[in-house]
Enzyme design. Structure first.
Site, PDB file in Angstrom:
ATOM      1  N   HIS A  18      24.394 -28.397  22.172  1.00  0.00           N
ATOM      2  CA  HIS A  18      24.370 -28.607  23.616  1.00  0.00           C
ATOM      3  C   HIS A  18      25.675 -29.272  24.026  1.00  0.00           C
ATOM      4  O   HIS A  18      26.099 -30.263  23.415  1.00  0.00           O
ATOM      5  CB  HIS A  18      23.216 -29.534  24.002  1.00  0.00           C
ATOM      6  CG  HIS A  18      21.872 -28.901  23.959  1.00  0.00           C
ATOM      7  ND1 HIS A  18      21.423 -28.169  22.892  1.00  0.00           N
ATOM      8  CD2 HIS A  18      20.854 -28.893  24.870  1.00  0.00           C
ATOM      9  CE1 HIS A  18      20.189 -27.736  23.144  1.00  0.00           C
ATOM     10  NE2 HIS A  18      19.826 -28.166  24.340  1.00  0.00           N
TER      11      HIS A  18
ATOM     12  N   ASP B 167      14.881 -22.761  28.084  1.00  0.00           N
ATOM     13  CA  ASP B 167      15.074 -24.173  27.740  1.00  0.00           C
ATOM     14  C   ASP B 167      13.746 -24.856  27.396  1.00  0.00           C
ATOM     15  O   ASP B 167      13.339 -24.862  26.238  1.00  0.00           O
ATOM     16  CB  ASP B 167      15.801 -24.892  28.878  1.00  0.00           C
ATOM     17  CG  ASP B 167      16.491 -26.167  28.445  1.00  0.00           C
ATOM     18  OD1 ASP B 167      16.445 -26.504  27.248  1.00  0.00           O
ATOM     19  OD2 ASP B 167      17.110 -26.837  29.301  1.00  0.00           O
ATOM     20  N   ASP B 168      13.116 -25.480  28.379  1.00  0.00           N
ATOM     21  CA  ASP B 168      11.825 -26.160  28.206  1.00  0.00           C
ATOM     22  C   ASP B 168      10.881 -25.627  29.275  1.00  0.00           C
ATOM     23  O   ASP B 168      10.615 -26.302  30.281  1.00  0.00           O
ATOM     24  CB  ASP B 168      11.994 -27.679  28.339  1.00  0.00           C
ATOM     25  CG  ASP B 168      12.936 -28.254  27.291  1.00  0.00           C
ATOM     26  OD1 ASP B 168      12.470 -28.554  26.187  1.00  0.00           O
ATOM     27  OD2 ASP B 168      14.138 -28.376  27.591  1.00  0.00           O
TER      28      ASP B 168
ATOM     29  N   GLU C 251      26.410 -29.685  29.902  1.00  0.00           N
ATOM     30  CA  GLU C 251      25.288 -29.658  30.853  1.00  0.00           C
ATOM     31  C   GLU C 251      25.446 -30.885  31.743  1.00  0.00           C
ATOM     32  O   GLU C 251      25.860 -30.788  32.885  1.00  0.00           O
ATOM     33  CB  GLU C 251      23.948 -29.681  30.124  1.00  0.00           C
ATOM     34  CG  GLU C 251      22.744 -29.715  31.060  1.00  0.00           C
ATOM     35  CD  GLU C 251      21.436 -30.068  30.360  1.00  0.00           C
ATOM     36  OE1 GLU C 251      20.380 -29.837  30.965  1.00  0.00           O
ATOM     37  OE2 GLU C 251      21.462 -30.581  29.222  1.00  0.00           O
TER      38      GLU C 251
ATOM     39  N   HIS D  91      17.820 -20.134  23.602  1.00  0.00           N
ATOM     40  CA  HIS D  91      17.808 -21.553  23.951  1.00  0.00           C
ATOM     41  C   HIS D  91      16.402 -21.905  24.442  1.00  0.00           C
ATOM     42  O   HIS D  91      16.117 -21.935  25.630  1.00  0.00           O
ATOM     43  CB  HIS D  91      18.849 -21.830  25.053  1.00  0.00           C
ATOM     44  CG  HIS D  91      19.055 -23.282  25.355  1.00  0.00           C
ATOM     45  ND1 HIS D  91      20.261 -23.777  25.817  1.00  0.00           N
ATOM     46  CD2 HIS D  91      18.232 -24.353  25.287  1.00  0.00           C
ATOM     47  CE1 HIS D  91      20.157 -25.079  26.024  1.00  0.00           C
ATOM     48  NE2 HIS D  91      18.926 -25.445  25.708  1.00  0.00           N
TER      49      HIS D  91
ATOM     50  N   HIS E 266      13.455 -24.811  23.415  1.00  0.00           N
ATOM     51  CA  HIS E 266      12.948 -25.949  22.639  1.00  0.00           C
ATOM     52  C   HIS E 266      11.443 -25.754  22.524  1.00  0.00           C
ATOM     53  O   HIS E 266      10.730 -25.822  23.536  1.00  0.00           O
ATOM     54  CB  HIS E 266      13.267 -27.261  23.342  1.00  0.00           C
ATOM     55  CG  HIS E 266      14.731 -27.509  23.513  1.00  0.00           C
ATOM     56  ND1 HIS E 266      15.487 -28.156  22.557  1.00  0.00           N
ATOM     57  CD2 HIS E 266      15.589 -27.170  24.508  1.00  0.00           C
ATOM     58  CE1 HIS E 266      16.757 -28.221  22.972  1.00  0.00           C
ATOM     59  NE2 HIS E 266      16.832 -27.624  24.149  1.00  0.00           N
TER      60      HIS E 266
END
Length: 352
Positions: free
Chosen positions: A210, A291-292, A213, A30, A32
């Site tokens: 997704h 994630d980011d 969340e 996961h 991005h």
């Protein structure tokens, strides 16, 4: 797991954890890739491409990373992506991530990319995917890090836009392995994209989404039952429905949890409040991911460190399970998975 290793895990002291978390092989499921774009690279690409930014300096941009929810993050995220215009930009961004991942002993990464973020700005799809593919090939050759690309649809846009993006992507079908669903979760339930996911299923693509969340637990159920996804990205709100937790454990549906992201976006107030430990204890196939990372304060090992520092009840057995889960939940070949598990076993066998 070898019996001898199983009996040793609970005997390994917590003082061994920092080394184990650093050295154990792990898969990132996961990430991005646009979210790995560090402020320094944003400014370098802006200068290279003649793009004017709304922030006068790297420090001013970092100071803007005070997110209150997913949408406040996305506003900055899309602004940062505006500097990505040429194939070389996408290559440089991905290689910067791959170098950090390799340093964290990530052996395999499945990168999410958002073509609509770029094609809507006039950047050709080919430019995006060719830059990312070239970086993936370079990372394999120079770093020994395998990777794959997962095309994500932006859920705040229409399903018609997603279908158009899929058609635009089909000439490059051999360069990505699956599709996902990201961006604003609230008000954009999975069923909004039922047709495009059905089409992707017909094409033999891997499916992820997704859910759970900021959106409710029901989104997880819909993603599983209607979109037929193989993995749930995030999924931490599954605890709102005990029957769903039991189902996820029974079916061993992987959850790609992103701990530092969850704190930064106020899903949990602090790491000691995070439910990843409880999910593990309930038998769910939980994984740790970044994630980011450029926006949320940490790549893979920083996420692992934050979890194990914030949740002292977790120990070496949990670390082993999280790494094993990430390998098993990946879309890599069985041969590659077996090799990584052997390496994982050796790291823990040598502890103590």
């Amino acid at each position: 797991m070898p019996l001898e290793l199983a009996s040793r895990l609970d005997k390994i002291g917590r003082d061994e954890l920092p080394r184990l978390l650093r050295d154990m092989p792990k898969c990132e499921l996961h990430i991005h890739i646009e979210g790995s774009l560090e402020p320094e690279l944003i400014f370098a690409l802006a200068q290279r491409n003649g793009v004017a930014l709304a922030y006068p300096s790297v420090e001013a941009l970092r100071d803007a990373y005070a997110f209150t929810d997913l949408q406040s993050f996305l506003d900055i995220y899309y602004a940062g992506a505006s500097v990505l215009l040429k194939e070389e930009d996408f290559f440089d961004m991905a290689m910067a991530y791959f170098r950090k991942a390799a340093a964290d002993n990530v052996v395999h990464a499945e990168l999410f990319f958002d073509p609509q973020t770029h094609t809507d700005r006039g950047v050709p799809f080919k430019t995006v995917i060719d830059g990312l593919t070239r970086a993936s090939e370079t990372a394999q050759r120079e770093l020994g890090l395998s990777s794959a690309l997962i095309l994500c649809f932006l859920r705040h846009l229409s399903e018609e836009a997603a279908l158009a993006t899929l058609e635009e992507a089909l000439p490059y079908r051999d360069q990505f392995i699956g599709v996902g669903l990201d961006s604003s979760e609230r008000g954009h339930p999975p069923e909004k994209f039922a047709r495009v996911f059905a089409r992707c299923r017909e094409l033999g693509l891997h499916l992820v989404a997704h859910a759970g969340e900021e959106g409710p637990a029901e989104y997880i159920e819909t993603a599983l039952d209607l979109l037929k996804v193989e993995r749930i990205d995030h999924g931490v709100r599954c605890v709102e429905k005990p029957a769903l937790v039991e189902r996820l454990a029974a079916e061993q549906v992987p959850l790609t949890v992103c701990p530092l992201s969850n704190i930064k976006l106020c899903v949990f107030s602090s790491m000691d409040q995070h439910n990843i430990g409880a999910l593990l204890e309930a038998g769910l196939k939980v994984t740790v991911n970044s994630d980011d990372p450029a926006y949320f304060g940490g790549y893979m090992n920083e996420n692992f460190d934050a979890v194990f520092n914030g949740l002292p009840q977790l120990g070496p057995r949990h670390a082993y399970q999280l790494a094993l889960n990430s390998i098993e939940a990946s879309f890599a070949s069985d041969e590659a998975k077996s090799a990584w598990v052997e390496k994982l076993d050796r790291v823990f066998a040598d502890a103590g």
